[in-house]
Write a protein that holds these residues in place. Sequence first.
Motif, short mmCIF file in Angstrom:
data_model
loop_
_atom_site.label_atom_id
_atom_site.label_comp_id
_atom_site.label_asym_id
_atom_site.label_seq_id
_atom_site.Cartn_x
_atom_site.Cartn_y
_atom_site.Cartn_z
N ASN A 140 11.39 -44.77 -53.41
CA ASN A 140 11.16 -46.20 -53.59
C ASN A 140 12.44 -46.81 -54.18
O ASN A 140 12.87 -46.42 -55.27
CB ASN A 140 9.98 -46.42 -54.55
N PRO A 141 13.09 -47.76 -53.46
CA PRO A 141 14.40 -48.27 -53.89
C PRO A 141 14.42 -48.86 -55.30
O PRO A 141 15.34 -48.59 -56.08
CB PRO A 141 14.74 -49.33 -52.84
N GLN A 192 26.43 -52.36 -42.35
CA GLN A 192 25.10 -52.54 -41.77
C GLN A 192 24.01 -51.80 -42.57
O GLN A 192 23.10 -51.20 -42.00
CB GLN A 192 25.08 -52.05 -40.32
N LEU A 193 24.11 -51.84 -43.90
CA LEU A 193 23.19 -51.05 -44.72
C LEU A 193 22.25 -51.90 -45.57
O LEU A 193 21.44 -51.36 -46.32
CB LEU A 193 23.99 -50.13 -45.66
N MET A 194 22.35 -53.23 -45.48
CA MET A 194 21.60 -54.08 -46.39
C MET A 194 20.08 -53.88 -46.29
O MET A 194 19.36 -54.02 -47.27
CB MET A 194 21.93 -55.56 -46.13
N LYS A 195 19.57 -53.55 -45.10
CA LYS A 195 18.12 -53.43 -44.92
C LYS A 195 17.64 -51.99 -44.91
O LYS A 195 16.47 -51.72 -44.67
CB LYS A 195 17.70 -54.14 -43.63
N THR A 196 18.53 -51.05 -45.16
CA THR A 196 18.14 -49.64 -45.19
C THR A 196 17.72 -49.25 -46.61
O THR A 196 18.04 -49.95 -47.57
CB THR A 196 19.29 -48.74 -44.74
N THR A 197 17.03 -48.12 -46.74
CA THR A 197 16.59 -47.68 -48.07
C THR A 197 17.77 -47.39 -48.97
O THR A 197 17.79 -47.80 -50.14
CB THR A 197 15.72 -46.41 -47.92
N ILE A 198 18.78 -46.69 -48.45
CA ILE A 198 19.96 -46.38 -49.27
C ILE A 198 20.71 -47.65 -49.65
O ILE A 198 21.17 -47.82 -50.78
CB ILE A 198 20.89 -45.37 -48.54
N GLY A 199 20.80 -48.60 -48.72
CA GLY A 199 21.48 -49.87 -48.99
C GLY A 199 20.75 -50.68 -50.06
O GLY A 199 21.38 -51.24 -50.96
N GLN A 200 19.42 -50.74 -49.95
CA GLN A 200 18.63 -51.48 -50.95
C GLN A 200 18.76 -50.84 -52.33
O GLN A 200 18.82 -51.53 -53.34
CB GLN A 200 17.16 -51.50 -50.52
#
Length: 615
Positions: A97-98, A152-160
Motif C-alpha cells: 500500500n503506497p 511515466q511512473l506517476m500512476k504506478t505503485t512504485i511511483g506513488q
Amino acid sequence: MAEHSSITSLLIVMIVAFFTPILLHRFRLQVIPVVVAEIIAGILIGKTGFDLVKPDMWLETLSTLGFLFLMFLSGLEIDFSSFARKPNSRQKGNEPNPFLLASLIFVAIFILSLALSYLFVLAGYIDNAFLMTLIISTISLGVVVPTLKDAQLMKTTIGQTILLVAVIADLVTMILLAVFVSMYEPSHGNTWLLLVLFAAGVVFYFVGKHFQRRSFVETMAKGTIQIGTRAVFALIIVLVALSEKLGAENILGAFLAGVLVSLLSPNQDLVHKLDSFGYGFFIPIFFVMVGVNLDLRSLLTEPKILALIPLLFLALVISKVVPVYMLRIWYDVKTTLASAFLLVSTLSLVIAAATIAERIGVLNSDMKGALILVAVLTSIVSPILFKKLYEKPNEDAHKITVKLIGTNQFTLSVTRELNEHLYDVTLYHIKQEKLELPVSDHVFPIVDIEDYSLETLEKHSAFATDVLVVFTGDEKLNAQLALSAKERHVERVIALAETPEQVEQLKAQEVEVMSVLLSTKAVLQAYIESPRVARMLTNKDVAFYEITLNNLAYEGILLRQLPFMGDCIIVRIFRGNDSLIPHGDTELHMGDRLIVTGSKEYVAELRELLEYCKK
C-alpha cells in the motif's frame, strides 16, 4: 550612481536567467534541473567568479519575493489526492500500500537522519542536531515530480510510493522548520502561536471554498480582472504578514498559502499562470542570487568545510538508501536503488533552512555555503543515477487492461475491434453455455469459468483490471457485479442496465451505464437530426478517440506547434474537471485528455507521439 549600479546588476541577473535554460537545451543538458543551472550561473557571475553583480535593495527585494513564491509553489505542488487515493485494483497481491509504506519509510528516514545529525554534532561540525536532522531528512519535490513524470511512473505503485515519501517529507520538514525558528530565535514568539496561523489558514480555506464556484467569480476570472490570480497574491501577502506578526518565519505563510490553494483544487489554467509568474520571473532571480552570494573560494580553502561536503553527501545517501531498501521485499535491486537515489535530491528547503539558520546565528556563512553546495550536487546526481538504474518496463505496461464478463455478440464484436497494441482484453464465459464464435481469423481471449459468482471471478482475477465491462443477460447480476467491482476499487466499471431504477442506482456509485434501448434511441435521433454526426459515430475508419498526454516533451506546447497531426482533428480537451474548446494557441498540459477524430492510422501515430515517452 547607486541607482545605475542597481539597474546594471539586475540587468545582468535577468540576462543570465534568460539564457541559462536556452544553453541547457542547446547543449542537451536537460538532465540538470534549470534551478541548479541558475545557481551555477550565479556562481560564475558572483563572488566566486567574475564578481559582476553587486547585491542591493532591488535585487534583495526581488530575491526575497522569489524565495516566498518558491515556498508558495512548493505548497501548491503537493497533491493531497495522493493521500486519499484508493489502492489500484491492478495492484498485484504482493505489492504494498503506497501511503502506508511511504509513511513508514519517512519515519525511518527521519530517525536515521536524527542519529546521523548527532554524529555531526559529536564531530564538531554543527551545534544544533535539530537543524541538521531537517537538512538531512528533506527531499526536493521539484526534482522528484518531473523525474517521475518523465519516467511515466506517476500512476504506478512504485511511483506513488516515491512521490508520497517526498510529499510527506516536504510537509513535515517545513512545519518543523517553523518550530525550529520559534524555538531558537529570541525575537520570535511562542511556538503555540503557530496554531493561530493554521487556524487562519482553515478560515481562508472555507472562505475560498464558498466563493470558488460562484458564477460571478468565474466571470471575473477572465479578461483584465483575473480575480483568481489577484486572490492568490492577496492570500500570499496576508499569510506572510500574519506569520511575521505571530513570530513565525515568513516562508511558512507562503508555504501555507500554496497548501490552501492546492486543497481548493484550482483549474490548471490558474496553476499555469502562477507557475509562469514564479518560474518565469521571481524564482530565477532568487536562484541566481543564491549562486552570486556563494563564496566558494573561502569555502574551499577551509579544511573543515572541505571535509564536511563529502560527509554530508554520504549522510544524505545513507539516510535515504537504508530506509528505502525495504522496497527490496517487492521490487528488484535496481528499482529499489533508483528510488532511493531519487529521494536523495534536496534543494529548496535546504537553502531555506541554511538561509534562516545563518540569519539567526546558528550557522556561519561558510557552513551555509557548504550545505547549499551539497544540495546542488544532489540535485544533479540524483536524477542521473535514477535514470541509469531504473529499467523501463516493457511495452505491455502501456496497455490498458479490459475484462468483459459475459460473452455474446456485443462483447465479441468489441473485442475484435479493440486495438491489440493498446488494450489487453479478456472475456469470461460460463463453460456450460453454448458459444458461437463469429467467422474470423481473430483469436478470442476467452476464459471458461464455472459461474459468475464473486468467488469464481476473484479466483480468475476478473477484478484486477483498468476497465471492467459487465454485459451478461441478467440485469440484476450486472448491477451486483458492477457494485462489487467498485467496492474492490476498479477504476472504471461499465455495466448493461435498462430499468431507470437500476440505471440511477449504478450511476450513484459512479458506474458507467450502457443501455441498449437508450443507445439505440440516441443513435436514431442523431440519424434524424444530425445524420453526418451519426455517420461519424458509426464509421469504423473515422471515429472519435481519446488520447491522454503523457509525454513530457509536449508539456506546454501550443496546439499549432504539434509536429504531427496528419488528418486528425482535436475536437475537445478535458483538463481535470474542465472541458476546453481547442484552438491554435491552446497550451497542452500533462494529463490532458484529447478527444480526436481522424483515420485509425493517423490517430495511432498521434497516440504514439503523445502518450508514450520517448527515451
